[in-house]
Design a protein around this motif. Structure first.
Motif, short mmCIF file in Angstrom:
data_model
loop_
_atom_site.label_atom_id
_atom_site.label_comp_id
_atom_site.label_asym_id
_atom_site.label_seq_id
_atom_site.Cartn_x
_atom_site.Cartn_y
_atom_site.Cartn_z
N VAL A 197 0.85 -1.20 0.00
CA VAL A 197 0.00 0.00 0.00
C VAL A 197 0.88 1.24 0.00
CG1 VAL A 197 -1.80 1.31 1.21
CG2 VAL A 197 -1.85 -1.19 1.26
N ILE A 198 0.72 2.09 -1.03
CA ILE A 198 1.50 3.34 -1.10
C ILE A 198 0.52 4.50 -1.17
CG2 ILE A 198 1.76 3.16 -3.64
CD1 ILE A 198 4.72 4.51 -2.19
N SER A 199 0.77 5.54 -0.38
CA SER A 199 -0.09 6.72 -0.42
C SER A 199 0.55 7.81 -1.27
CB SER A 199 -0.32 7.26 0.99
OG SER A 199 -1.05 8.49 0.89
N ARG A 206 4.36 7.69 0.36
CA ARG A 206 4.64 7.04 1.64
C ARG A 206 4.17 5.59 1.60
NH1 ARG A 206 4.88 8.34 7.41
NH2 ARG A 206 5.58 10.38 6.77
N LEU A 207 5.09 4.68 1.91
CA LEU A 207 4.75 3.26 1.97
C LEU A 207 4.04 2.98 3.29
CD1 LEU A 207 5.14 0.39 0.65
CD2 LEU A 207 7.09 0.16 2.19
N LEU A 208 2.77 2.55 3.20
CA LEU A 208 2.01 2.28 4.42
C LEU A 208 2.04 0.80 4.80
CD1 LEU A 208 -1.17 4.50 3.85
CD2 LEU A 208 1.00 5.11 4.92
N ARG A 209 2.15 -0.07 3.78
CA ARG A 209 2.20 -1.50 4.07
C ARG A 209 3.11 -2.16 3.04
NH1 ARG A 209 -3.36 -4.92 3.97
NH2 ARG A 209 -3.10 -4.68 1.72
N PRO A 210 4.18 -2.85 3.48
CA PRO A 210 5.06 -3.52 2.50
C PRO A 210 4.38 -4.76 1.93
CG PRO A 210 5.80 -3.99 4.75
CD PRO A 210 4.61 -3.08 4.87
N GLY A 211 4.75 -5.13 0.71
CA GLY A 211 4.17 -6.31 0.06
C GLY A 211 5.12 -6.83 -1.00
N ALA A 230 4.76 2.68 11.14
CA ALA A 230 3.94 1.52 11.50
C ALA A 230 4.47 0.23 10.88
CB ALA A 230 2.49 1.75 11.08
N VAL A 231 5.32 0.34 9.85
CA VAL A 231 5.88 -0.86 9.22
C VAL A 231 6.83 -1.56 10.19
CG1 VAL A 231 7.40 -1.66 7.34
CG2 VAL A 231 5.62 0.05 6.88
N PHE A 232 7.48 -0.78 11.06
CA PHE A 232 8.53 -1.34 11.92
C PHE A 232 8.15 -1.45 13.39
CE2 PHE A 232 10.80 0.89 8.47
CZ PHE A 232 11.36 -0.22 7.87
N ALA A 333 14.94 -9.34 5.99
CA ALA A 333 14.02 -8.24 5.65
C ALA A 333 14.37 -7.63 4.29
CB ALA A 333 14.04 -7.19 6.74
N GLU A 334 15.16 -8.34 3.49
CA GLU A 334 15.52 -7.84 2.15
C GLU A 334 14.39 -8.07 1.15
OE1 GLU A 334 18.34 -6.30 0.78
OE2 GLU A 334 18.53 -5.93 2.94
N GLY A 335 14.16 -7.15 0.24
CA GLY A 335 13.19 -7.34 -0.84
C GLY A 335 11.81 -7.67 -0.30
N VAL A 336 11.21 -8.76 -0.81
CA VAL A 336 9.88 -9.19 -0.34
C VAL A 336 9.94 -9.58 1.14
CG1 VAL A 336 8.05 -10.92 -0.72
CG2 VAL A 336 9.28 -9.97 -2.68
N GLY A 337 11.15 -9.87 1.63
CA GLY A 337 11.34 -10.22 3.04
C GLY A 337 10.88 -9.12 3.99
N LEU A 338 10.87 -7.86 3.53
CA LEU A 338 10.37 -6.78 4.39
C LEU A 338 8.90 -7.02 4.74
CD1 LEU A 338 10.84 -4.00 5.77
CD2 LEU A 338 10.04 -2.93 3.64
N ALA A 339 8.13 -7.49 3.74
CA ALA A 339 6.70 -7.76 3.98
C ALA A 339 6.53 -8.98 4.89
CB ALA A 339 5.98 -7.97 2.65
#
Ligand code: TXA
Ligand code: MG
Length: 355
Positions: A197-199, A206-211, A230-232, A333-339
């Motif tokens: 989710v990006i606003s 602003r990245l609101l939710r990683p995916g 909120a991501v962290f 937490a690299e790449g998709v690992g962040l999500a």
């Protein structure tokens, strides 16, 4: 066609479970589901990320039923799903160059873009915010459903509020049969975690939710983006946040989850030294057989995409094996690992043990 009824408290309606694996073979079923949407009903349907619980986004009565079926807090807004770029213009004030560049690169696909909303978006969808979240999914069944319904479809993940998002039709049936009109029985979701989710409603994206779409990929189109705190970290329930959904402890199994940082050897010694009742390990593929405690595995340590596909099912399985306290291996937490990390840390209420 099968029918299922629920004896769960509150809602008891007949849920039709209809196969939707193949657009041409199962077209009649998808058409039936589209009729249900048009008539103000609720449909569980597959997307490439997780299964969604859809209603006509322009019908506030239908949208209100989503909140009741899920037991979802009213202050958590919904994503509006479309099946073409033309459907977006009437929904937002500013489908600007940045949004168009993102759409061009990542749609249809697992990205949600927040823009300023137009008047036709009901308050029940946006939870009173001035913005609306828009997504154009790539899953062909989802796209066919939206185009046959011929309306934008508001859809959160098709789980009961508080349980992990559903990545298979079986998860949706477990949570929502007896509470919604139709469940489209289709394949397991390819991504397995909810959309990025990006606003674009503020000054800086602003990245609101990683995916699945990573910060790096977003920055290749937008330049520098901000990542919401909120991501962290955990957000208390009475805080005003940019992504209201981020403050709720979604995804949690019933068991208490704690993330453990360290090598496998350190982790094994730690877990096997614990004395709690109902202990279980949430570990990487191939590790479980080396442990003396019950375990569920969630993919190869080196493969974030595989962890994404497996994590939510693994959280549900921990409940099935009766786990009371779960010690989870910490993913990269690299790449998709962040999500993956974000969802697991949320399940753990951001509680991390460093060895
Ligand atoms: O992959 C997905 O996004 C799935 C599938 C079904 O499309 N949907 C999904 O919906 O995950 P849900 O409701 O579980 O999560 C939507 C997230 C929540 O965190 C919500 O707060 C946020 O998007 N959101 C929705 N509208 C927003 C808005 N106007 N401003 C900020 N955040 C918003
Ligand atoms: Mg959700």
């Amino acid at each position: 066609m099968q029918c299922q009824q629920s004896s769960k408290e509150g809602i008891i309606i007949e849920t039709r479970i209809l196969d939707a694996f193949d657009i041409s073979k199962d077209l009649e079923n998808i058409r039936l589901a589209a009729e249900v949407i048009k008539n103000g009903g609720l449909v569980g349907f597959p997307t490439e990320t997780v299964y969604g619980l859809g209603a006509n986004a322009l019908d506030s009565k239908a949208v209100e039923k989503i909140f009741i079926a899920k037991g979802r807090p009213q202050d958590n807004p919904l994503i509006v799903h479309v099946s073409s770029l033309e459907m977006i213009e009437p929904l937002v004030l500013d489908f600007d160059d940045k949004a168009k560049a993102l759409a061009d690169k990542f749609w249809p696909g697992p990205l949600t873009i927040i823009m300023n909303k137009s008047e036709i978006i009901p308050d029940s969808v946006s939870a009173g915010l001035k913005t609306v979240a828009i997504r154009f999914p790539s899953n062909l069944i989802a796209r066919e459903l939206i185009s046959l319904a011929n309306v934008p479809i508001a859809a959160p993940s098709a789980n009961l509020s508080g349980s992990p998002s559903p990545t298979t039709a079986r998860h949706v049936i477990e949570d929502l049969s007896g509470r919604i009109d139709v469940i489209l029985n289709s394949s397991a979701c390819e991504v397995g975690l909810e959309s990025t989710v990006i606003s674009l409603a503020g000054e800086t994206p602003r990245l609101l939710r990683p995916g699945y779409i990573t910060p790096k990929e977003l920055e290749s189109v937008l330049g520098k983006i901000e990542i919401d705190k909120a991501v962290f970290q955990s957000i208390s329930n009475d805080t005003v946040v940019n992504a209201p959904g981020m403050k709720y402890k979604h995804y949690s199994p019933k068991a208490l989850v704690k993330v453990v940082k360290g090598s496998f050897e350190e982790y094994k010694a730690f877990v096997e030294g614990r004395k709690e009742e109902g202990i279980a390990a949430l570990c990487f593929s191939g590790e479980g057989k080396k442990l003396s405690v019950p375990f569920v595995e969630f993919g190869n340590e080196e493969k974030s995409e595989q962890q994404a596909v497996m994590l939510f099912d693994a959280l549900r399985r921990l409940d099935e094996i009766g786990a009371k306290i779960v010690y989870a291996r910490c993913p990269s937490a690299e790449g998709v690992g962040l999500a993956v990390t974000n969802r697991l840390f949320k399940a753990a209420g951001f509680e991390v043990i460093e060895l």
